[in-house]
Motif scaffolding. Structure first.
Motif, PDB file in Angstrom:
ATOM      1  N   GLN A 234      39.659  38.086  44.876  1.00 24.54           N
ATOM      2  CA  GLN A 234      39.197  38.041  46.266  1.00 24.54           C
ATOM      3  C   GLN A 234      39.394  36.645  46.862  1.00 24.54           C
ATOM      4  OE1 GLN A 234      35.123  39.082  45.666  1.00 24.54           O
ATOM      5  NE2 GLN A 234      35.600  41.108  44.895  1.00 24.54           N
ATOM      6  N   PRO A 235      40.649  36.182  46.958  1.00 26.43           N
ATOM      7  CA  PRO A 235      40.869  34.815  47.432  1.00 26.43           C
ATOM      8  C   PRO A 235      40.324  34.538  48.831  1.00 26.43           C
ATOM      9  CG  PRO A 235      42.959  35.989  47.217  1.00 26.43           C
ATOM     10  CD  PRO A 235      41.899  36.861  46.626  1.00 26.43           C
ATOM     11  N   ARG A 236      40.323  35.530  49.705  1.00 26.51           N
ATOM     12  CA  ARG A 236      39.769  35.293  51.059  1.00 26.51           C
ATOM     13  C   ARG A 236      38.291  34.937  50.989  1.00 26.51           C
ATOM     14  NH1 ARG A 236      43.223  36.703  55.267  1.00 26.51           N
ATOM     15  NH2 ARG A 236      44.872  38.163  54.719  1.00 26.51           N
ATOM     16  N   LYS A 237      37.557  35.630  50.140  1.00 23.31           N
ATOM     17  CA  LYS A 237      36.127  35.348  49.970  1.00 23.31           C
ATOM     18  C   LYS A 237      35.932  33.919  49.452  1.00 23.31           C
ATOM     19  CE  LYS A 237      32.151  36.900  47.257  1.00 23.31           C
ATOM     20  NZ  LYS A 237      31.630  37.980  46.409  1.00 23.31           N
ATOM     21  N   VAL A 238      36.736  33.534  48.481  1.00 23.52           N
ATOM     22  CA  VAL A 238      36.628  32.190  47.908  1.00 23.52           C
ATOM     23  C   VAL A 238      36.991  31.148  48.956  1.00 23.52           C
ATOM     24  CG1 VAL A 238      37.492  30.651  46.099  1.00 23.52           C
ATOM     25  CG2 VAL A 238      37.018  33.059  45.565  1.00 23.52           C
ATOM     26  N   LEU A 239      38.040  31.402  49.724  1.00 19.79           N
ATOM     27  CA  LEU A 239      38.430  30.464  50.784  1.00 19.79           C
ATOM     28  C   LEU A 239      37.329  30.306  51.831  1.00 19.79           C
ATOM     29  CD1 LEU A 239      42.173  31.438  51.180  1.00 19.79           C
ATOM     30  CD2 LEU A 239      41.303  29.157  50.597  1.00 19.79           C
TER      31      LEU A 239
ATOM     32  N   TRP B  59      27.189  35.858  42.997  1.00 21.67           N
ATOM     33  CA  TRP B  59      28.112  36.837  43.545  1.00 21.67           C
ATOM     34  C   TRP B  59      28.163  38.048  42.617  1.00 21.67           C
ATOM     35  CZ3 TRP B  59      33.027  33.562  45.090  1.00 21.67           C
ATOM     36  CH2 TRP B  59      32.716  32.744  46.179  1.00 21.67           C
ATOM     37  N   PRO B  60      28.481  39.225  43.159  1.00 24.51           N
ATOM     38  CA  PRO B  60      28.589  40.426  42.316  1.00 24.51           C
ATOM     39  C   PRO B  60      29.677  40.260  41.254  1.00 24.51           C
ATOM     40  CG  PRO B  60      28.705  40.985  44.651  1.00 24.51           C
ATOM     41  CD  PRO B  60      28.744  39.493  44.564  1.00 24.51           C
ATOM     42  N   VAL B  61      29.451  40.912  40.126  1.00 23.70           N
ATOM     43  CA  VAL B  61      30.417  40.902  39.034  1.00 23.70           C
ATOM     44  C   VAL B  61      30.946  42.317  38.860  1.00 23.70           C
ATOM     45  CG1 VAL B  61      30.691  40.525  36.559  1.00 23.70           C
ATOM     46  CG2 VAL B  61      29.292  38.953  37.901  1.00 23.70           C
ATOM     47  N   ASP B  62      32.252  42.431  38.799  1.00 22.38           N
ATOM     48  CA  ASP B  62      32.922  43.726  38.651  1.00 22.38           C
ATOM     49  C   ASP B  62      33.150  44.005  37.176  1.00 22.38           C
ATOM     50  OD1 ASP B  62      34.638  45.886  38.596  1.00 22.38           O
ATOM     51  OD2 ASP B  62      36.094  45.026  39.969  1.00 22.38           O
ATOM     52  N   GLY B  63      32.607  45.096  36.696  1.00 21.15           N
ATOM     53  CA  GLY B  63      32.761  45.463  35.298  1.00 21.15           C
ATOM     54  C   GLY B  63      34.208  45.644  34.893  1.00 21.15           C
ATOM     55  N   GLU B  64      35.048  46.107  35.813  1.00 21.67           N
ATOM     56  CA  GLU B  64      36.464  46.311  35.507  1.00 21.67           C
ATOM     57  C   GLU B  64      37.162  44.973  35.241  1.00 21.67           C
ATOM     58  OE1 GLU B  64      40.343  47.999  37.841  1.00 21.67           O
ATOM     59  OE2 GLU B  64      38.451  49.109  38.075  1.00 21.67           O
ATOM     60  N   ALA B  65      36.825  43.951  36.006  1.00 25.19           N
ATOM     61  CA  ALA B  65      37.451  42.640  35.840  1.00 25.19           C
ATOM     62  C   ALA B  65      37.022  41.962  34.544  1.00 25.19           C
ATOM     63  CB  ALA B  65      37.110  41.742  37.033  1.00 25.19           C
ATOM     64  N   THR B  66      35.881  42.353  34.030  1.00 27.23           N
ATOM     65  CA  THR B  66      35.338  41.686  32.841  1.00 27.23           C
ATOM     66  C   THR B  66      35.309  42.592  31.616  1.00 27.23           C
ATOM     67  OG1 THR B  66      33.081  42.294  33.450  1.00 27.23           O
ATOM     68  CG2 THR B  66      33.904  40.185  34.287  1.00 27.23           C
TER      69      THR B  66
ATOM     70  N   ILE C  12      44.387  29.639  40.392  1.00 23.77           N
ATOM     71  CA  ILE C  12      43.751  28.622  41.238  1.00 23.77           C
ATOM     72  C   ILE C  12      42.488  29.173  41.897  1.00 23.77           C
ATOM     73  CG2 ILE C  12      45.146  28.982  43.320  1.00 23.77           C
ATOM     74  CD1 ILE C  12      45.047  25.814  43.532  1.00 23.77           C
ATOM     75  N   THR C  13      42.493  30.450  42.263  1.00 24.50           N
ATOM     76  CA  THR C  13      41.289  31.051  42.849  1.00 24.50           C
ATOM     77  C   THR C  13      40.159  31.032  41.831  1.00 24.50           C
ATOM     78  OG1 THR C  13      42.625  32.457  44.298  1.00 24.50           O
ATOM     79  CG2 THR C  13      40.338  33.123  43.940  1.00 24.50           C
ATOM     80  N   HIS C  14      40.450  31.402  40.598  1.00 24.62           N
ATOM     81  CA  HIS C  14      39.454  31.401  39.521  1.00 24.62           C
ATOM     82  C   HIS C  14      38.856  30.000  39.345  1.00 24.62           C
ATOM     83  CE1 HIS C  14      37.978  32.899  35.508  1.00 24.62           C
ATOM     84  NE2 HIS C  14      37.919  31.584  35.302  1.00 24.62           N
ATOM     85  N   GLU C  15      39.717  28.987  39.287  1.00 28.90           N
ATOM     86  CA  GLU C  15      39.227  27.622  39.071  1.00 28.90           C
ATOM     87  C   GLU C  15      38.474  27.097  40.285  1.00 28.90           C
ATOM     88  OE1 GLU C  15      39.119  26.709  36.067  1.00 28.90           O
ATOM     89  OE2 GLU C  15      40.444  28.338  35.464  1.00 28.90           O
ATOM     90  N   MET C  16      38.854  27.529  41.481  1.00 32.03           N
ATOM     91  CA  MET C  16      38.115  27.119  42.679  1.00 32.03           C
ATOM     92  C   MET C  16      36.718  27.743  42.698  1.00 32.03           C
ATOM     93  SD  MET C  16      39.933  24.861  44.230  1.00 32.03           S
ATOM     94  CE  MET C  16      39.819  24.717  46.003  1.00 32.03           C
TER      95      MET C  16
END
Length: 130
Positions: free
Chosen positions: A114-119, A89-96, A66-70
């Motif tokens: 980072q759901p807090r950032k998205v919220l 927003w910054p992109v993390d090489g590890e996540a991608t 849900i965080t991703h889709e938000m």
């Protein structure tokens, strides 16, 4: 993901979706299939989110989905509901790592951790009238 307890993450994301007029549908699927989410952008207004999960999908995975889709909702909102474009927003090489992703997907994969950032970003949005 422990930056926010998963169930709290899910509840807060759903509350923001409701506040902003975004429909979120949970679609049950076979436990053998991976959980996935989709943001369907609508021209000129917020879109809809479909989360394909099973009863065995963990709360952590649901929070990430849900965080991703938000994030895609935020991208659509900031593009004036004309496109789904990166927020910058910054992109993390590890996540991608190991994935061939568009810039907006890379951003969403990074931010799903980072759901807090998205919220915080969602809370700044004002609902649009129907």
């Amino acid at each position: 993901m422990p930056e926010l307890p998963p169930q709290q993450c899910i509840t807060r994301m759903l509350n923001q979706a409701d506040r902003l007029g975004v429909e979120v549908h949970t679609i049950q699927q076979q436990p053998s299939r991976p959980a996935v989410g989709f943001y369907f952008a609508k021209p000129g207004r917020p879109g809809r989110i479909d989360l394909h999960t099973s009863d065995t999908t963990s709360p952590i995975t649901k929070c990430r989905l849900i965080t991703h889709e938000m994030v895609h909702l935020l991208q659509h909102w900031h593009a004036g509901f004309r496109a789904v474009l990166p927020l910058g927003w910054p992109v993390d090489g590890e996540a991608t790592e190991g994935r061939s992703l568009s810039p907006h997907e890379a951003e969403a994969f990074t931010a799903q951790e980072q759901p807090r950032k998205v919220l915080r970003a969602l809370k700044k949005l004002n609902p649009i009238s129907p």
